[in-house]
Design a protein around this motif. Structure first.
Motif, mmCIF file in Angstrom:
data_model
loop_
_atom_site.group_PDB
_atom_site.id
_atom_site.type_symbol
_atom_site.label_atom_id
_atom_site.label_comp_id
_atom_site.label_asym_id
_atom_site.label_seq_id
_atom_site.Cartn_x
_atom_site.Cartn_y
_atom_site.Cartn_z
ATOM 1 N N GLN B 86 0.829 -1.208 0.000
ATOM 2 C CA GLN B 86 0.000 0.000 0.000
ATOM 3 C C GLN B 86 0.873 1.272 0.000
ATOM 4 O OE1 GLN B 86 -2.703 0.124 3.303
ATOM 5 N NE2 GLN B 86 -3.627 2.043 2.664
ATOM 6 N N ASP B 87 1.956 1.241 0.798
ATOM 7 C CA ASP B 87 2.793 2.444 0.919
ATOM 8 C C ASP B 87 3.995 2.417 -0.040
ATOM 9 O OD1 ASP B 87 4.023 0.389 2.159
ATOM 10 O OD2 ASP B 87 4.428 1.412 4.040
ATOM 11 N N PHE B 88 3.906 1.683 -1.108
ATOM 12 C CA PHE B 88 4.886 1.615 -2.207
ATOM 13 C C PHE B 88 6.263 1.065 -1.803
ATOM 14 C CE2 PHE B 88 2.632 5.894 -2.841
ATOM 15 C CZ PHE B 88 1.468 5.286 -3.309
ATOM 16 N N GLY B 140 1.098 9.541 -6.600
ATOM 17 C CA GLY B 140 0.880 8.258 -5.933
ATOM 18 C C GLY B 140 0.726 7.113 -6.919
ATOM 19 N N GLY B 141 -0.057 7.359 -7.999
ATOM 20 C CA GLY B 141 -0.293 6.324 -8.997
ATOM 21 C C GLY B 141 1.002 5.915 -9.685
ATOM 22 N N GLU B 142 1.842 6.934 -9.971
ATOM 23 C CA GLU B 142 3.112 6.634 -10.641
ATOM 24 C C GLU B 142 4.056 5.869 -9.718
ATOM 25 O OE1 GLU B 142 3.399 10.413 -13.715
ATOM 26 O OE2 GLU B 142 3.941 10.675 -11.608
ATOM 27 N N ALA B 161 -0.499 -8.246 -4.158
ATOM 28 C CA ALA B 161 -0.622 -6.813 -3.890
ATOM 29 C C ALA B 161 -1.528 -6.589 -2.685
ATOM 30 C CB ALA B 161 -1.172 -6.099 -5.113
ATOM 31 N N ASP B 162 -0.963 -6.009 -1.628
ATOM 32 C CA ASP B 162 -1.721 -5.774 -0.393
ATOM 33 C C ASP B 162 -2.207 -4.322 -0.371
ATOM 34 O OD1 ASP B 162 -2.812 -5.804 2.097
ATOM 35 O OD2 ASP B 162 -1.011 -6.470 3.142
ATOM 36 N N GLY B 166 -4.644 1.815 -1.893
ATOM 37 C CA GLY B 166 -4.960 2.535 -0.659
ATOM 38 C C GLY B 166 -4.477 3.979 -0.639
ATOM 39 N N ASN B 167 -3.360 4.252 -1.308
ATOM 40 C CA ASN B 167 -2.820 5.613 -1.320
ATOM 41 C C ASN B 167 -2.882 6.244 -2.706
ATOM 42 O OD1 ASN B 167 -2.168 5.687 1.394
ATOM 43 N ND2 ASN B 167 -0.183 4.723 1.047
#
Lengths: 296, 222
Positions: B86-88, B140-142, B161-162, B166-167
């Motif tokens: 979620q947080d990349f 965020g998407g990138e 993918a967890d 989310g972000n």
């Protein structure tokens, strides 16, 4: 494929880590370096004492003065008794005339004051014996004393004893320095590397997720420790060299009794000891610091 | 293939995260795992990556039997999985290119292969023109697409993918889903853990709903 050792990658990571925490790296090199120099200096003292004990040849020589009443046959008898003692290596007879001549020579120009003593020589005939094993010194002196016809035994026991005692104390101090300073250095190196690990914890996490092996993750930190250690060893070696050439030399040559081993003779051992200890401590520091980040 | 057989997961503090849980995901499937927070979704993900070991039951992931897997073989399991968070979790002081290349280098790929493979993957996630940017310079998407590129670069059999969206804003979320669809169409198994039902309805793929550590729904559609 599974066992990978990428030296270039590890080295880059390690060097980056050292410079990222420049001050801490410097501190750990300084501590490690002081540890080495202190230890090295004590070892050199101890080393030189051993050298001097061996160098003073008269130390394992005992002089036995003979009763002036003895006949030539008696004197030969004493020699064969001496040879029967197991720890005696060599027996040399020095006549009173020979002794006087040696004494005169040792006085140099002042030898003239001995003129006229040739006919009434107060020195006694003597045997000079050397020992095989210095550890049996006391026993041998006792056995020699038992032989009839020997009136006086002269040895350098006190001198040897004080040298040996000093050496033991120096050795003890040396060991304690190794233990205490070694532990302190290890702690500081490990903490320095922990800073790098902390700065890299996201990278370590990613490495674990993509399936890097534990050793692949460890190597950069072990190498960082080795580099810190190697650098400390290099600096310590230069400092020790300076200390030895300028300070040891000054102190020892003041007395003119003891001799100092030339630096060339000790440089290699000091180099190996410094290199070995610091690299061992450095890599151990790296291993310790990464340990808790590698659980499964 | 991923297989859970009667798996129970009890944490040392007594919490039962999974309870006699069974689930099979075949190679090449696209599966959503959905459920409220605390349902056991994250535990499921941690069991697949062998961050945690289950208390009882059997777990098989890509031919590895996880209850018998030795610690030193865990990296071999993880090389068959690509994980997206979620947080990349991109490395801040590395560019997009370096982040993706890093994942290859740390499992021992040669520079030559890295130079060939990374641009190909960045192209696939449509980030070729942002290769030299740092994560903070990206939306965020990138950033999430960069993270997906990193998960994909070692050619895993499964993408896990967890909460990947989310972000990320809703429009970007759908783009990321389309990216997963494309990855899946090339044969990679995709497992998306989420609590956003909208994504499930949009994708019309199999979804498994978990509640209190059990499967309460397993169907296709939305």
């Amino acid at each position: 494929m599974f066992r990978n050792f990428r030296l270039g990658f590890f080295l880059r990571q390690a060097v980056e880590g050292i410079f990222r925490n420049g001050m801490m790296s410097l501190a750990s090199v300084a501590v490690l370096c002081s540890c080495l120099v202190l230890m090295g200096s004590f070892s050199l003292v101890s080393y030189n004492i051993t050298y001097n004990i061996n160098a003073i040849q008269s130390v394992n020589e005992i002089v036995l003065f003979l009763d002036p009443e003895l006949t030539d046959d008696d004197i030969t008898e004493v020699a064969s008794s001496l040879r029967k003692i197991e720890n005696v290596q060599a027996v040399t007879f020095v006549s009173k005339d020979e002794a006087l001549r040696q004494y005169r020579e040792s006085l140099g120009e002042d030898g003239a004051i001995l003129d006229g003593l040739e006919d009434d020589n107060p020195i006694k005939h003597s045997y000079h014996i050397t020992l095989k094993d210095m550890k049996l010194f006391d026993q041998t002196v006792y056995s020699v004393g038992q032989i009839d016809g020997i009136v006086k035994v002269r040895d350098r026991r006190d001198f040897v004893q004080s040298l040996t005692q000093t050496q033991n104390i120096v050795g003890l101090i040396c060991t304690w320095f190794l233990v205490i300073l070694g532990t302190v250095s290890l702690f500081i190196v490990a903490n320095t590397i922990k800073l790098t690990i902390n700065a890299r914890r996201h990278e370590i996490e990613i490495m674990r997720y993509v399936g890097a092996t534990n050793w692949f993750i460890r190597w950069p930190f072990v190498i960082e420790g080795v580099l810190l250690g190697a650098f400390a060893a290099l600096v310590a070696f230069s400092i020790e060299w300076y200390i030895y050439i300028y300070i040891f030399d000054k102190v020892v040559n003041q007395g003119e009794i003891l001799q100092l081993l030339p630096w060339d003779r000790v440089a290699a051992s000091i180099g190996w000891i410094f290199g070995g200890i610091s690299i061992a401590l450095g890599s151990l520091g790296g291993l310790i610091s990464i340990r808790k980040y590698l659980k499964a | 293939m991923i297989e859970f057989q009667n798996v129970t997961m009890k944490y040392p503090n007594g919490t039962k995260a999974l309870n006699d849980f069974s689930l099979t995901i075949e190679d090449g499937e696209f599966v959503f795992i959905i459920g409220q927070s605390g349902a056991g979704k994250t535990t499921l993900s941690k069991l697949i990556t062998r961050e945690e070991k289950c208390s009882s039951g059997v777990i098989r992931v890509n031919n590895f039997n996880l209850s018998r897997l030795r610690d030193r073989d865990v990296p071999r399991l993880r090389r068959t999985l690509g994980v997206v968070f979620q947080d990349f979790r991109l490395i801040e002081n590395k560019t997009v290119y370096e982040n993706v290349a890093f994942a290859m280098k740390v499992i021992g790929a040669s520079d030559r292969i890295v130079r060939k493979r990374v641009p190909y993957i960045l192209n696939l996630v449509d980030l070729a023109d942002k290769a030299r940017r740092f994560p903070r310079e990206l939306s965020g998407g990138e950033q999430q697409r960069a993270a997906i590129a990193r998960a994909l670069v070692n050619n895993p059999r499964v993408i896990l993918a967890d909460e990947p969206t989310g972000n990320v804003d809703p429009k970007m979320s759908l783009e990321i889903m389309e990216l997963f669809r494309r990855i899946n169409e090339q044969g990679t198994t995709v497992i998306v853990i989420t609590h956003e039902h909208a994504l499930v309805r949009y994708m019309k793929k199999r979804y498994v709903e978990i509640s209190h550590g059990c499967v309460i729904n397993d169907r296709v559609g939305g």
